[in-house]
Motif scaffolding. Structure first.
Motif, mmCIF file in Angstrom:
data_model
loop_
_atom_site.group_PDB
_atom_site.id
_atom_site.type_symbol
_atom_site.label_atom_id
_atom_site.label_comp_id
_atom_site.label_asym_id
_atom_site.label_seq_id
_atom_site.Cartn_x
_atom_site.Cartn_y
_atom_site.Cartn_z
ATOM 1 N N UNK A 104 -3.957 -4.391 -0.223
ATOM 2 C CA UNK A 104 -3.778 -4.537 -1.659
ATOM 3 C C UNK A 104 -4.685 -3.586 -2.430
ATOM 4 N N UNK A 105 -5.960 -3.490 -1.997
ATOM 5 C CA UNK A 105 -6.877 -2.610 -2.708
ATOM 6 C C UNK A 105 -6.432 -1.157 -2.580
ATOM 7 N N UNK A 106 -5.948 -0.775 -1.404
ATOM 8 C CA UNK A 106 -5.472 0.596 -1.205
ATOM 9 C C UNK A 106 -4.322 0.897 -2.160
ATOM 10 N N UNK A 107 -3.468 -0.094 -2.373
ATOM 11 C CA UNK A 107 -2.336 0.101 -3.281
ATOM 12 C C UNK A 107 -2.821 0.244 -4.719
ATOM 13 N N UNK A 108 -3.752 -0.620 -5.126
ATOM 14 C CA UNK A 108 -4.292 -0.537 -6.487
ATOM 15 C C UNK A 108 -5.007 0.799 -6.683
ATOM 16 N N UNK A 109 -5.767 1.217 -5.683
ATOM 17 C CA UNK A 109 -6.478 2.500 -5.771
ATOM 18 C C UNK A 109 -5.491 3.651 -5.962
ATOM 19 N N UNK A 147 4.262 -6.234 -7.574
ATOM 20 C CA UNK A 147 5.638 -6.247 -7.061
ATOM 21 C C UNK A 147 5.752 -6.177 -5.541
ATOM 22 N N UNK A 148 5.050 -5.240 -4.871
ATOM 23 C CA UNK A 148 5.234 -5.143 -3.417
ATOM 24 C C UNK A 148 4.765 -6.371 -2.648
ATOM 25 N N UNK A 149 3.912 -7.193 -3.258
ATOM 26 C CA UNK A 149 3.344 -8.330 -2.549
ATOM 27 C C UNK A 149 3.936 -9.674 -2.977
ATOM 28 N N UNK A 150 4.669 -9.680 -4.078
ATOM 29 C CA UNK A 150 5.127 -10.944 -4.643
ATOM 30 C C UNK A 150 6.116 -11.686 -3.754
ATOM 31 N N UNK A 151 6.925 -10.959 -3.002
ATOM 32 C CA UNK A 151 7.987 -11.608 -2.221
ATOM 33 C C UNK A 151 7.457 -12.419 -1.053
ATOM 34 N N UNK A 152 6.360 -11.945 -0.430
ATOM 35 C CA UNK A 152 5.892 -12.651 0.768
ATOM 36 C C UNK A 152 4.405 -12.963 0.722
#
Length: 214
Positions: free
Chosen positions: A78-83, A108-113
């Motif tokens: 998640x942090x890598x994505x935010x970065x 969005x990429x994490x909300x589904x699962x």
């Protein structure tokens, strides 16, 4: 000294291994989400999750340190994505706006699962979720502050403090959204609004507070 040319066969094999690892990780997360929903958190064991993904318990622990780790997003991922999202923001964008927009994009990429435990009730998981969140947010705040500080103009007074305040304010808004979702869910007043909509609303409130006349 000449360098050996790349071995296409070795590269293909390496790529296949990585895809298999990612597939196994996905199966473990999806299996855990289904089992938690059906049997509750306490009623689901690591052995159950591993069997659902057709792997051994030993393999499970190569991917996750515990079943609690499956309740929330992988903090490193998640942090890598935010970065990455923060790096894409225009340099001239206000730091708080850049952080808020990056966090919204990361939902969005994490909300589904991965965010299952935050958007849906899982019996017996509330205490485990709360403990995981404290750990994730503490680590996230420190790392996000450094990224924000790097975006501040050179010579910004008290840049480290300003970055810490911006980071802390944005993450406090995220925590407020999560608390509100859990409270609404407990009261039976939860809506179908996706997390990104609530975050957008919360960040708008945060900016209004910051710009309110004294």
């Amino acid at each position: 000294m000449t360098q050996d040319p790349p071995d296409p066969e070795a590269e293909a094999e390496s790529g296949l291994r990585e895809r298999k690892k990612e597939r196994t990780r996905t199966l473990l997360r999806e299996g855990a989400a289904a089992l938690f929903a059906e049997h509750g958190f306490a009623g689901t064991t690591v052995a159950d999750i591993a069997a659902c993904a057709n792997v051994s318990e030993r393999t499970f622990f190569r991917y996750f340190e515990s079943k609690e780790a499956l309740l929330l997003p992988d903090s490193i991922e998640l942090f890598a994505y935010v970065e990455a999202e923060l790096a894409r923001r225009p340099p001239q964008e206000a730091p708080l706006d850049a952080v808020c927009n990056a966090l919204i994009s990361a939902v969005a990429p994490f909300a589904a699962s991965s965010l299952t435990a935050l958007t849906h009730s899982i019996e017996g998981a509330e205490r485990a979720v709360a403990a995981q969140l404290v750990h994730i947010f503490t680590d996230f705040d420190d790392r996000l502050s450094l990224l924000v500080e790097a975006r501040l103009p050179a010579g910004t007074p008290d840049a480290d403090l300003r970055a810490a305040v911006i980071s802390g304010a944005a993450l406090s808004a995220v925590r407020a959204v999560l608390r509100t979702q859990r409270r609404r869910r407990a009261n039976g007043t939860v809506t179908d609004s996706p997390p990104s909509h609530l975050l957008l609303e919360a960040f708008g409130m945060l900016k209004q507070i910051g710009s309110a006349p004294q």
